[in-house]
Design an enzyme around this catalytic site. Structure first.
Site, PDB file in Angstrom:
ATOM      1  N   GLU A 126     -66.227 -63.375  22.328  1.00 47.88           N
ATOM      2  CA  GLU A 126     -66.394 -64.527  22.458  1.00 47.88           C
ATOM      3  C   GLU A 126     -66.991 -64.985  21.705  1.00 47.88           C
ATOM      4  O   GLU A 126     -67.648 -64.722  21.555  1.00 47.88           O
ATOM      5  CB  GLU A 126     -66.453 -65.374  24.024  1.00 47.88           C
ATOM      6  CG  GLU A 126     -67.576 -65.057  24.781  1.00 47.88           C
ATOM      7  CD  GLU A 126     -67.690 -65.732  26.529  1.00 47.88           C
ATOM      8  OE1 GLU A 126     -66.899 -66.283  27.123  1.00 47.88           O
ATOM      9  OE2 GLU A 126     -69.039 -65.296  26.647  1.00 47.88           O
ATOM     10  N   HIS A 146     -91.175 -66.835  40.389  1.00 44.97           N
ATOM     11  CA  HIS A 146     -90.099 -66.007  40.331  1.00 44.97           C
ATOM     12  C   HIS A 146     -89.204 -66.197  41.355  1.00 44.97           C
ATOM     13  O   HIS A 146     -88.213 -66.302  41.550  1.00 44.97           O
ATOM     14  CB  HIS A 146     -89.756 -64.487  39.229  1.00 44.97           C
ATOM     15  CG  HIS A 146     -90.781 -64.602  37.637  1.00 44.97           C
ATOM     16  ND1 HIS A 146     -92.182 -64.597  37.595  1.00 44.97           N
ATOM     17  CD2 HIS A 146     -90.144 -64.571  36.665  1.00 44.97           C
ATOM     18  CE1 HIS A 146     -91.953 -65.414  36.231  1.00 44.97           C
ATOM     19  NE2 HIS A 146     -90.966 -65.031  35.881  1.00 44.97           N
ATOM     20  N   LYS A 198     -70.977 -68.496  34.708  1.00 44.02           N
ATOM     21  CA  LYS A 198     -71.017 -69.880  34.250  1.00 44.02           C
ATOM     22  C   LYS A 198     -72.559 -70.336  34.013  1.00 44.02           C
ATOM     23  O   LYS A 198     -73.108 -71.408  34.990  1.00 44.02           O
ATOM     24  CB  LYS A 198     -70.149 -71.275  34.030  1.00 44.02           C
ATOM     25  CG  LYS A 198     -69.743 -72.303  32.613  1.00 44.02           C
ATOM     26  CD  LYS A 198     -68.849 -72.993  33.078  1.00 44.02           C
ATOM     27  CE  LYS A 198     -68.880 -74.069  31.917  1.00 44.02           C
ATOM     28  NZ  LYS A 198     -68.927 -73.634  30.099  1.00 44.02           N
ATOM     29  N   ARG A 225     -64.020 -71.872  39.696  1.00 40.89           N
ATOM     30  CA  ARG A 225     -64.889 -70.610  38.849  1.00 40.89           C
ATOM     31  C   ARG A 225     -66.944 -70.797  38.998  1.00 40.89           C
ATOM     32  O   ARG A 225     -67.601 -70.118  39.595  1.00 40.89           O
ATOM     33  CB  ARG A 225     -64.547 -71.191  37.608  1.00 40.89           C
ATOM     34  CG  ARG A 225     -66.207 -69.917  36.405  1.00 40.89           C
ATOM     35  CD  ARG A 225     -65.395 -70.232  35.649  1.00 40.89           C
ATOM     36  NE  ARG A 225     -65.352 -71.774  34.603  1.00 40.89           N
ATOM     37  CZ  ARG A 225     -65.214 -72.237  33.744  1.00 40.89           C
ATOM     38  NH1 ARG A 225     -64.923 -71.306  33.175  1.00 40.89           N
ATOM     39  NH2 ARG A 225     -65.411 -73.500  32.761  1.00 40.89           N
ATOM     40  N   LEU A 261     -66.390 -64.606  29.596  1.00 43.98           N
ATOM     41  CA  LEU A 261     -66.553 -66.229  30.013  1.00 43.98           C
ATOM     42  C   LEU A 261     -64.867 -65.668  30.921  1.00 43.98           C
ATOM     43  O   LEU A 261     -64.185 -66.666  29.573  1.00 43.98           O
ATOM     44  CB  LEU A 261     -66.579 -67.017  30.658  1.00 43.98           C
ATOM     45  CG  LEU A 261     -66.493 -68.434  31.495  1.00 43.98           C
ATOM     46  CD1 LEU A 261     -67.790 -68.134  32.242  1.00 43.98           C
ATOM     47  CD2 LEU A 261     -67.301 -69.984  30.288  1.00 43.98           C
ATOM     48  N   TYR A 265     -73.015 -74.325  35.833  1.00 45.35           N
ATOM     49  CA  TYR A 265     -72.529 -76.020  35.431  1.00 45.35           C
ATOM     50  C   TYR A 265     -71.182 -75.135  35.522  1.00 45.35           C
ATOM     51  O   TYR A 265     -70.509 -73.992  35.388  1.00 45.35           O
ATOM     52  CB  TYR A 265     -73.522 -76.223  34.033  1.00 45.35           C
ATOM     53  CG  TYR A 265     -72.781 -75.596  33.197  1.00 45.35           C
ATOM     54  CD1 TYR A 265     -73.048 -73.654  32.515  1.00 45.35           C
ATOM     55  CD2 TYR A 265     -71.991 -76.274  31.642  1.00 45.35           C
ATOM     56  CE1 TYR A 265     -72.938 -73.572  31.164  1.00 45.35           C
ATOM     57  CE2 TYR A 265     -71.470 -75.222  30.860  1.00 45.35           C
ATOM     58  CZ  TYR A 265     -72.198 -74.462  30.868  1.00 45.35           C
ATOM     59  OH  TYR A 265     -71.449 -73.566  29.488  1.00 45.35           O
ATOM     60  N   ARG A 288     -93.373 -73.058  41.062  1.00 48.31           N
ATOM     61  CA  ARG A 288     -93.221 -71.830  40.620  1.00 48.31           C
ATOM     62  C   ARG A 288     -93.571 -71.107  40.817  1.00 48.31           C
ATOM     63  O   ARG A 288     -94.533 -70.528  40.959  1.00 48.31           O
ATOM     64  CB  ARG A 288     -93.474 -72.406  39.138  1.00 48.31           C
ATOM     65  CG  ARG A 288     -92.783 -71.591  37.682  1.00 48.31           C
ATOM     66  CD  ARG A 288     -93.010 -71.629  36.538  1.00 48.31           C
ATOM     67  NE  ARG A 288     -92.652 -70.633  35.519  1.00 48.31           N
ATOM     68  CZ  ARG A 288     -93.060 -69.118  35.379  1.00 48.31           C
ATOM     69  NH1 ARG A 288     -94.043 -69.194  35.822  1.00 48.31           N
ATOM     70  NH2 ARG A 288     -92.633 -68.480  34.308  1.00 48.31           N
TER      71      ARG A 288
HETATM   72  N1  PDD Z   1     -68.307 -73.362  26.953  1.00 47.22           N
HETATM   73  N2  PDD Z   1     -67.177 -68.897  26.821  1.00 47.22           N
HETATM   74  C1  PDD Z   1     -67.904 -69.373  26.895  1.00 47.22           C
HETATM   75  C2  PDD Z   1     -69.719 -68.819  25.978  1.00 47.22           C
HETATM   76  C3  PDD Z   1     -68.260 -70.786  27.230  1.00 47.22           C
HETATM   77  O1  PDD Z   1     -69.320 -71.506  26.907  1.00 47.22           O
HETATM   78  C4  PDD Z   1     -67.436 -71.293  27.481  1.00 47.22           C
HETATM   79  C5  PDD Z   1     -66.950 -72.927  27.587  1.00 47.22           C
HETATM   80  C6  PDD Z   1     -66.005 -71.044  27.098  1.00 47.22           C
HETATM   81  C7  PDD Z   1     -64.593 -72.137  27.413  1.00 47.22           C
HETATM   82  O2  PDD Z   1     -64.458 -71.766  28.632  1.00 47.22           O
HETATM   83  P1  PDD Z   1     -63.658 -72.903  29.508  1.00 47.22           P
HETATM   84  O3  PDD Z   1     -61.828 -73.264  28.572  1.00 47.22           O
HETATM   85  O4  PDD Z   1     -63.248 -73.296  30.375  1.00 47.22           O
HETATM   86  O5  PDD Z   1     -64.089 -74.844  28.894  1.00 47.22           O
HETATM   87  C8  PDD Z   1     -65.757 -69.721  27.723  1.00 47.22           C
HETATM   88  C9  PDD Z   1     -68.047 -75.343  28.264  1.00 47.22           C
HETATM   89  C10 PDD Z   1     -67.200 -76.242  27.280  1.00 47.22           C
HETATM   90  C11 PDD Z   1     -69.796 -75.835  27.660  1.00 47.22           C
HETATM   91  O6  PDD Z   1     -70.796 -75.143  27.353  1.00 47.22           O
HETATM   92  O7  PDD Z   1     -70.225 -77.037  27.184  1.00 47.22           O
END
Ligand code: PDD
Length: 290
Positions: A186, A108, A153, A58, A210, A39, A106
């Site tokens: 993070e 895997h 992501k 990304r 991320l 996402y 379904r």
């Molecule tokens: N989350 N690290 C993680 C694990 C994240 O889920 C996010 C963002 C970030 C920051 O990324 P960015 O600056 O590109 O938004 C870092 C989003 C906003 C969410 O899951 O809603």
């Protein structure tokens, strides 16, 4: 786009724009059954997207990372993102894109050639309250229990859901993941940066974090204004640590005043943090005036 938040919301689902309340996907979608998808969350200010290309790049890297074919070209994706924004009533919006491997019985192992599911929604951009900006946020740390591809992501966010719950139980706003050596990686949905001996420090980009688009922006504005930046593993107990901040699309950077009940610096939002935040808000405001 109307300014009325009463207007029915519209979602994009696999080729069609439909009322959000009627938007559904198949119960055998692999996103639902395996979290087999990725996402993006993109901020839009008055019709202009912040770092749209970086988010789309990304998204492409995430798709490649999990071997899901891009459902359309990035140009087409940009058009769909714009149209989803235009069909919804929010001046400042957070546009959500989700791509899954598609629907199939379904198994895997993905069987045959699947058509990826693509959904796009637009919601009002949530902003931190004035109170949080004035005081900063409170956080906890947790041992990192996530998988080893945090640069992707992925929609598999169960660890982050649990982390956020742990934080809430302790009246904290965010939980930050620690590696085995106690380095700050993070947050559940944010990156974390610190000011150590006057230098903006944050974990380097690798499989444990991320590559936040907002993290990049913070680094960019800091360097532009002459601040030194170091991307290196760091720990909370380093002497010289005076400020901490978290970054994400919905936060810009936000000051952190307390982690694990330990006060950071003076216990007030750090001056450099707020300077970086203001530089970022200026850039966001400029988008509204384009
Ligand atoms: N989350 N690290 C993680 C694990 C994240 O889920 C996010 C963002 C970030 C920051 O990324 P960015 O600056 O590109 O938004 C870092 C989003 C906003 C969410 O899951 O809603």
């Amino acid at each position: 786009m109307s300014s009325s938040a009463q207007q029915a919301l519209t979602a994009y689902v696999n080729g069609d724009f439909i009322p959000l309340e009627d938007a559904t996907i198949h119960i055998e979608d692999r996103g639902f059954q395996f979290a087999d998808g990725i996402y993006e969350v993109i901020a839009c200010f008055g019709g202009n997207f912040l770092d749209l290309q970086a988010h789309l790049d990304r998204l492409q890297r995430s798709c490649e990372g999990v071997r899901i074919p891009l459902p359309c070209s990035l140009d087409k994706m940009a058009t769909l993102v714009q149209e989803t924004y235009d069909r919804n009533p929010f001046e400042d919006a957070m546009v959500y894109i989700q791509v899954t491997r598609g629907a199939a019985p379904r198994s895997h192992l993905p069987q045959g050639k699947l058509t990826p599911t693509l959904i796009i929604t637009s919601r009002v951009l949530p902003k931190p309250s004035n109170e949080k900006i004035a005081t900063g946020i409170k956080a906890i740390t947790l041992k990192d229990i996530r998988w080893k591809h945090c640069e992707i992501k992925s929609i598999a966010l169960l660890a982050s859901v649990l982390g956020k719950q742990e934080a809430a139980l302790k009246q904290a706003d965010e939980a930050f993941w620690l590696d085995e050596e106690g380095h700050m990686l993070e947050g559940c949905a944010t990156n974390i940066l610190a000011i150590i001996d006057g230098v903006l420090v944050t974990h380097p980009l690798d499989h444990q974090v991320l590559g936040g688009i907002t993290r990049d922006m913070a680094i960019r504005v800091a360097k532009k204004h002459g601040l030194s930046v170091e991307e290196r593993p760091w720990r909370l107990d380093e002497s010289g640590l005076t400020e901490a901040m978290m970054s994400s699309t919905t936060n810009a950077v936000m000051p952190i005043y307390c982690i694990d009940e330990k006060i950071i610096g003076t216990g007030k939002p750090g001056a450099t943090t707020m300077q970086i935040r203001n530089w970022m808000l200026e850039a966001m405001d400029a988008l509204r005036r384009v």
